[in-house]
Motif scaffolding. Structure first.
Motif, mmCIF file in Angstrom:
data_model
loop_
_atom_site.group_PDB
_atom_site.id
_atom_site.type_symbol
_atom_site.label_atom_id
_atom_site.label_comp_id
_atom_site.label_asym_id
_atom_site.label_seq_id
_atom_site.Cartn_x
_atom_site.Cartn_y
_atom_site.Cartn_z
ATOM 1 N N VAL A 191 0.840 -1.201 0.000
ATOM 2 C CA VAL A 191 0.000 0.000 0.000
ATOM 3 C C VAL A 191 0.874 1.249 0.000
ATOM 4 C CG1 VAL A 191 -1.585 1.374 1.409
ATOM 5 C CG2 VAL A 191 -2.031 -1.061 1.057
ATOM 6 N N SER B 239 -6.609 0.156 -4.729
ATOM 7 C CA SER B 239 -7.704 0.877 -4.080
ATOM 8 C C SER B 239 -7.770 0.536 -2.596
ATOM 9 C CB SER B 239 -9.049 0.531 -4.739
ATOM 10 O OG SER B 239 -9.430 -0.800 -4.422
ATOM 11 N N PHE B 240 -8.433 1.398 -1.853
ATOM 12 C CA PHE B 240 -8.719 1.123 -0.451
ATOM 13 C C PHE B 240 -9.469 -0.179 -0.292
ATOM 14 C CE2 PHE B 240 -12.314 1.290 2.511
ATOM 15 C CZ PHE B 240 -11.651 1.278 3.724
ATOM 16 N N ARG C 191 -8.529 -3.368 1.968
ATOM 17 C CA ARG C 191 -9.414 -3.853 3.034
ATOM 18 C C ARG C 191 -9.684 -5.339 2.895
ATOM 19 N NH1 ARG C 191 -15.370 -1.549 2.891
ATOM 20 N NH2 ARG C 191 -15.347 -2.911 1.053
ATOM 21 N N ARG D 214 -3.762 8.271 9.294
ATOM 22 C CA ARG D 214 -4.614 8.232 8.098
ATOM 23 C C ARG D 214 -4.299 9.365 7.118
ATOM 24 N NH1 ARG D 214 -10.658 6.178 9.961
ATOM 25 N NH2 ARG D 214 -9.944 4.278 11.026
ATOM 26 N N THR E 229 -1.288 7.398 -0.902
ATOM 27 C CA THR E 229 -2.082 6.599 -1.842
ATOM 28 C C THR E 229 -2.984 7.411 -2.759
ATOM 29 O OG1 THR E 229 -3.868 6.395 -0.221
ATOM 30 C CG2 THR E 229 -2.170 4.679 -0.214
ATOM 31 N N TRP F 24 -5.904 8.139 -1.786
ATOM 32 C CA TRP F 24 -7.265 7.810 -1.348
ATOM 33 C C TRP F 24 -7.801 8.958 -0.500
ATOM 34 C CZ3 TRP F 24 -5.557 2.476 1.006
ATOM 35 C CH2 TRP F 24 -5.090 1.649 -0.037
ATOM 36 N N THR G 212 -13.017 8.094 2.038
ATOM 37 C CA THR G 212 -12.944 6.691 1.632
ATOM 38 C C THR G 212 -12.268 5.857 2.712
ATOM 39 O OG1 THR G 212 -12.927 7.202 -0.734
ATOM 40 C CG2 THR G 212 -11.986 5.091 -0.070
ATOM 41 N N ILE G 213 -11.152 6.324 3.211
ATOM 42 C CA ILE G 213 -10.436 5.592 4.260
ATOM 43 C C ILE G 213 -11.318 5.433 5.500
ATOM 44 C CG2 ILE G 213 -8.455 5.670 5.833
ATOM 45 C CD1 ILE G 213 -6.953 7.178 3.559
#
Length: 261
Positions: A151, A158-159, A163, A192, A199, A201, A205-206
């Motif tokens: 990551v 993608s997140f 996950r 975060r 990333t 992101w 979203t996170i």
């Protein structure tokens, strides 16, 4: 009924808020597998991309919020029913095909799989097709450290992929509480803002990982050989086929099988 998944799971009430669109070609691959068996289709869940597969389709979900918020709506030849896959009785030998998208991973392994598959088999005509996209555990589990490193290096697309990979790594081959997924994610990525910067992101979203906080949901992931062995108890010729061309599609194949005569 299990205490940590299914209709009793409080976490499913908000699950519709986390539903993501599927890659466009998955439904086409599913349709190809049930060609000639698409007169009366049973759908495990209310997956929008599958809702128009078949001349007639009945979607079964155990969460009224899913039906209210995810289902595209009843129409000619298309309806949704509130029921538990492990206990449903929609009439014997009624359907010509049964479909699902990640459906098995919402069940506890192995007994809930066994119960649901028995009910699906009972609902299918002899020779009826089963085609379900599965999130598979690898034979050699990944480590959280490896996933986190990829990551940070920008090698995870993608997140949502991160996950799922964390979830599967935690489960090994079996069940995992979604609260454990969140805990592992936060341990791997304590900052975060730094994760977002590394990333691209978004923070929103996170933050979707926080939907798992306090949830009683349990996911399950098993290896290909384990799933084939269990499906073969009630279906003939279980095998894996491609679900499309998209990132990590090789880990999310369709299991296809026929209901025994």
């Amino acid at each position: 009924m299990a205490t940590t998944t299914g209709a009793s799971g409080e976490g499913w009430r908000d699950y519709h808020r986390r539903v993501r669109p599927l890659p466009a070609d998955i439904a086409a691959h599913v349709a190809a597998q049930i060609e000639g068996h698409d007169a009366r289709v049973l759908l495990l869940g209310v997956t929008r991309s599958y809702a128009e597969l078949g001349a007639e389709l009945t979607a079964v979900d155990w969460c009224p919020e899913q039906i209210a918020n995810v289902w595209i709506g009843d129409g000619p030849g298309r309806t949704a029913v509130l029921a538990d896959w492990r206990e449903m009785d929609l009439g014997p030998e009624r359907f010509t095909a049964a479909l699902g998208d990640g459906s098995f991973s919402t069940l506890a392994w192995p007994e809930d799989y066994r119960r649901a598959l028995a009910r699906v088999a009972a609902a299918l005509v002899p020779g009826g097709m089963l085609a379900v996209r599965c999130f598979m555990a690898p034979d050699e589990p990944e480590t959280i450290e490896r996933i986190a490193g990829e990551v940070r290096a920008g090698r995870v697309e993608s997140f949502y992929s991160a996950r799922w990979r964390i979830a599967i790594a935690l489960a090994g081959s079996g069940n995992v509480a979604v609260t454990a997924i969140r805990d592992a994610f936060d341990s791997a990525f304590p900052d975060r803002m730094a994760l977002a910067a590394a990333t691209g992101w978004s923070a929103n979203t996170i933050a979707e990982i926080d939907a798992y906080r306090g949830s009683d949901l349990v996911y399950s992931f098993v290896t290909r050989s384990e799933l084939v062995a269990l499906v073969s108890e009630v279906f003939d010729n279980p095998r894996f086929v491609s679900s499309g061309v998209y990132p990590r599609a090789e880990h999310y194949p369709l299991i296809v099988a026929e209901r025994r005569p």
